[in-house]
Scaffold this motif. Structure first.
Motif, PDB file in Angstrom:
ATOM      1  N   UNK A 242     -79.337  68.824  36.392  1.00 55.33           N
ATOM      2  CA  UNK A 242     -78.524  68.992  37.691  1.00 55.33           C
ATOM      3  C   UNK A 242     -77.648  70.275  37.548  1.00 55.33           C
ATOM      4  N   UNK A 243     -77.739  70.896  36.359  1.00 54.96           N
ATOM      5  CA  UNK A 243     -77.038  72.185  36.077  1.00 54.96           C
ATOM      6  C   UNK A 243     -77.708  73.217  37.006  1.00 54.96           C
ATOM      7  N   UNK A 244     -79.016  73.200  37.270  1.00 50.88           N
ATOM      8  CA  UNK A 244     -79.631  74.147  38.098  1.00 50.88           C
ATOM      9  C   UNK A 244     -78.925  74.540  39.435  1.00 50.88           C
ATOM     10  N   UNK A 245     -78.197  73.648  40.070  1.00 46.84           N
ATOM     11  CA  UNK A 245     -77.499  73.995  41.240  1.00 46.84           C
ATOM     12  C   UNK A 245     -76.498  75.105  41.116  1.00 46.84           C
ATOM     13  N   UNK A 246     -75.832  75.039  39.853  1.00 50.54           N
ATOM     14  CA  UNK A 246     -75.218  76.282  39.621  1.00 50.54           C
ATOM     15  C   UNK A 246     -75.678  77.599  39.574  1.00 50.54           C
ATOM     16  N   UNK A 247     -76.900  77.641  39.480  1.00 50.55           N
ATOM     17  CA  UNK A 247     -77.834  78.950  39.351  1.00 50.55           C
ATOM     18  C   UNK A 247     -78.096  79.642  40.866  1.00 50.55           C
ATOM     19  N   UNK A 248     -77.783  78.937  41.928  1.00 51.31           N
ATOM     20  CA  UNK A 248     -78.455  79.069  43.226  1.00 51.31           C
ATOM     21  C   UNK A 248     -77.882  80.514  43.708  1.00 51.31           C
TER      22      UNK A 248
ATOM     23  N   UNK B 185     -86.284  77.709  32.760  1.00 47.97           N
ATOM     24  CA  UNK B 185     -85.575  77.148  31.716  1.00 47.97           C
ATOM     25  C   UNK B 185     -85.652  75.497  31.871  1.00 47.97           C
ATOM     26  N   UNK B 186     -85.291  75.342  33.091  1.00 41.37           N
ATOM     27  CA  UNK B 186     -84.981  73.741  33.495  1.00 41.37           C
ATOM     28  C   UNK B 186     -86.725  73.152  33.545  1.00 41.37           C
ATOM     29  N   UNK B 187     -87.766  74.014  33.958  1.00 38.95           N
ATOM     30  CA  UNK B 187     -88.895  73.558  33.753  1.00 38.95           C
ATOM     31  C   UNK B 187     -89.676  73.229  32.164  1.00 38.95           C
TER      32      UNK B 187
ATOM     33  N   UNK C 252     -77.124  80.354  34.713  1.00 34.95           N
ATOM     34  CA  UNK C 252     -76.757  79.339  35.701  1.00 34.95           C
ATOM     35  C   UNK C 252     -75.328  79.652  36.156  1.00 34.95           C
ATOM     36  N   UNK C 253     -75.145  80.858  36.461  1.00 35.95           N
ATOM     37  CA  UNK C 253     -73.670  81.242  36.827  1.00 35.95           C
ATOM     38  C   UNK C 253     -72.602  81.066  35.861  1.00 35.95           C
ATOM     39  N   UNK C 254     -72.840  81.237  34.747  1.00 32.37           N
ATOM     40  CA  UNK C 254     -71.884  80.950  33.610  1.00 32.37           C
ATOM     41  C   UNK C 254     -71.451  79.708  33.509  1.00 32.37           C
TER      42      UNK C 254
ATOM     43  N   UNK D 234     -82.425  75.912  21.549  1.00 31.64           N
ATOM     44  CA  UNK D 234     -83.379  76.399  20.348  1.00 31.64           C
ATOM     45  C   UNK D 234     -84.715  76.924  20.775  1.00 31.64           C
ATOM     46  N   UNK D 235     -85.416  76.232  21.691  1.00 34.34           N
ATOM     47  CA  UNK D 235     -86.683  76.809  22.261  1.00 34.34           C
ATOM     48  C   UNK D 235     -86.511  78.360  22.945  1.00 34.34           C
ATOM     49  N   UNK D 236     -85.439  78.331  23.781  1.00 35.91           N
ATOM     50  CA  UNK D 236     -85.256  79.876  24.509  1.00 35.91           C
ATOM     51  C   UNK D 236     -85.030  80.696  23.377  1.00 35.91           C
ATOM     52  N   UNK D 237     -84.339  80.732  22.053  1.00 39.14           N
ATOM     53  CA  UNK D 237     -83.910  81.589  21.203  1.00 39.14           C
ATOM     54  C   UNK D 237     -85.303  81.741  20.334  1.00 39.14           C
TER      55      UNK D 237
END
Length: 458
Positions: free
Chosen positions: A325-331, A341-343, A308-310, A357-360
């Motif tokens: 809303x953090x998805x906007x930082x990944x544009x 990840x958001x999905x 997400x652009x750090x 935890x799920x991603x890990x």
């Protein structure tokens, strides 16, 4: 027909890459391994003795204090690979180099130099740089958007490959009796003028024994898949299951065929961590203990924002719903990965803590078990068409030793992996043809070949 055989690459991330912030605590790894050329030489010679196709040096152009240790302090790929070239004789030498922040002419020259130094063993992992912070290191106020990044990449590849065709293979006469060094009719200027680049050429370097460096690619967005399907010899990816691997390979094959390529022209090489134990249960214990020792939730949370652009997720309530809303930082960052990840979070109704935890947990290796189990699973994926080879993460040295000493001999005994190198070039060992220089008279008389494809960014 030559029998299809498994390909193996080695990924060396020294003191610890993503998800492995504490790997440097292993006393079997030098604390400065990521900048220790002797350590690299030792590991790569071990891989060459096991007949690996290549070593792969990853890279990026931006760090934060939360970057993993290997990223904080590591050698530049082409400099390191040139040192490895003179310390080895057969293994391929692949490095990540970005199209976003390199001049096409300089990159073409540096890669071609590595290809000649190594006598035809160079490879280029083409990336467009997903860390938006990198733009500030190259005089830009903000990173390119997705369309611009990939538009540049398509044109960039066209320019670089055009420069690699500057000389015909017999251009250098070098006849001391006649005093003729160069046949000037076999030197070709590029004169490229495109949307993003203007490059006159020619390149001041001859072609290598393999014609040109092997092209690798690793993007997973729609644009990234198109770039790989149309231009790459091999694609680095990740596959959590045999079904996911087969689906990815089928998708790339369809895109490649649509671009005028053959169904087997692109090799698929997922990156994997491998855990070998005396028994399947022992291996499962080793994997669990290794993952627990190499990271923590706090470290994973700090690193979580890279896609997400750090963006710093430590500012949120861990037990509140995931902040979509953090998805906007990944544009202008790793947008495809961030979208997934958001999905995952929204479809599962997960909190931020549960998402991290799920991603890990999703990084659990499908190649964990006794040597027989691991070899059998690799063969199952290979024969099912889910992969053409593996990009093996070096990880902890004791586990890499077990893979080389216990699993590789089983793969060789079962006839899916070589017992000796087939060729002296990376292209030859991967079973890839040497690209024809389209400026030679013979090539001009033939129908348009691979190097003359029109690249479509769509």
């Amino acid at each position: 027909m030559t029998k299809r055989t498994l390909k193996l690459g080695l990924v060396t991330t020294g003191v610890g890459g993503p998800g492995q912030h504490n790997r440097w605590l292993d006393p079997n790894i030098p604390a400065d391994a990521s900048v220790d050329v002797d350590w690299y030489i030792e590991q790569v010679r071990k891989a060459e003795a096991a007949k690996f196709d290549f070593v792969f040096i990853v890279d990026s152009q931006y760090i934060t204090k939360d970057s993993p240790p290997h990223y904080l302090n590591r050698l530049e790929p082409l400099t390191l690979l040139s040192a490895l070239a003179v310390a080895t004789s057969h293994i391929g030498l692949v490095g990540t180099l970005t199209t976003s922040f390199n001049s096409p002419f300089n990159l073409a020259r540096r890669l071609a130099s590595l290809d000649l130094i190594s006598k035809g063993r160079a490879g280029w992992n083409v990336v467009t740089s997903g860390d938006p912070g990198a733009a500030g290191n190259f005089g830009l106020d903000e990173h390119y958007d997705y369309e611009t990044r990939y538009g540049r990449a398509f044109e960039y590849l066209d320019v670089v490959q055009g420069l690699w065709r500057s000389y015909e293979d017999d251009a250098f006469v070098r006849n001391r009796e006649t005093g003729v060094f160069l046949d000037p009719d076999k030197l070709h200027t590029l004169n490229h003028k495109g949307k993003y680049f203007s490059v006159i050429g020619p390149l001041n370097l001859q072609r290598s024994p393999q014609g040109q460096p092997v092209i690798f690619q690793a993007g997973d967005s729609d644009q990234g898949r198109n770039l790989g399907a149309q231009t790459a010899d091999a694609i680095f990816t990740h596959a959590a299951s045999i079904e996911a691997g087969a689906a990815f390979k089928q998708d790339i094959t369809q895109r490649a065929v649509a671009a005028g390529r053959g169904p087997g022209d692109v090799l698929i090489l997922p990156g994997v961590s491998i855990y070998v134990g005396d028994t399947d249960e022992d291996a499962a214990r080793i994997e669990q203990e290794t993952r627990r020792a190499d990271t923590s939730f706090e470290l994973a949370l700090a690193e979580f924002g890279r896609s997400f652009g750090w963006h710093d997720f430590r500012q949120y309530d861990l037990d509140a719903p995931f902040p979509v809303e953090a998805l906007e930082h990944a544009r202008r960052s790793f947008f495809t990965q961030a979208q997934r990840i958001v999905q995952l979070a929204t479809e599962g109704g997960l909190t931020l803590r549960q998402t991290v935890e799920s991603i890990a947990a999703s990084h659990k290796s499908p190649f964990t078990g006794s040597a027989d189990t691991v070899a059998g699973e690799i063969i199952r994926w290979f024969e099912a068409g889910a992969l053409d080879g593996l990009n093996v993460m070096l990880g902890h040295p004791d586990q890499f030793d077990r893979f080389v000493n216990e699993v590789v001999p089983i793969l060789q005994a079962r006839g899916v992996y070589r017992t000796d190198y087939d060729d002296t070039t990376l292209r030859g060992n991967l079973g890839l043809p040497t690209p024809t220089n389209i400026r030679t008279p013979a090539a001009l008389a033939e129908p348009a070949g691979r190097e003359e494809r029109t690249l479509v960014n769509s």
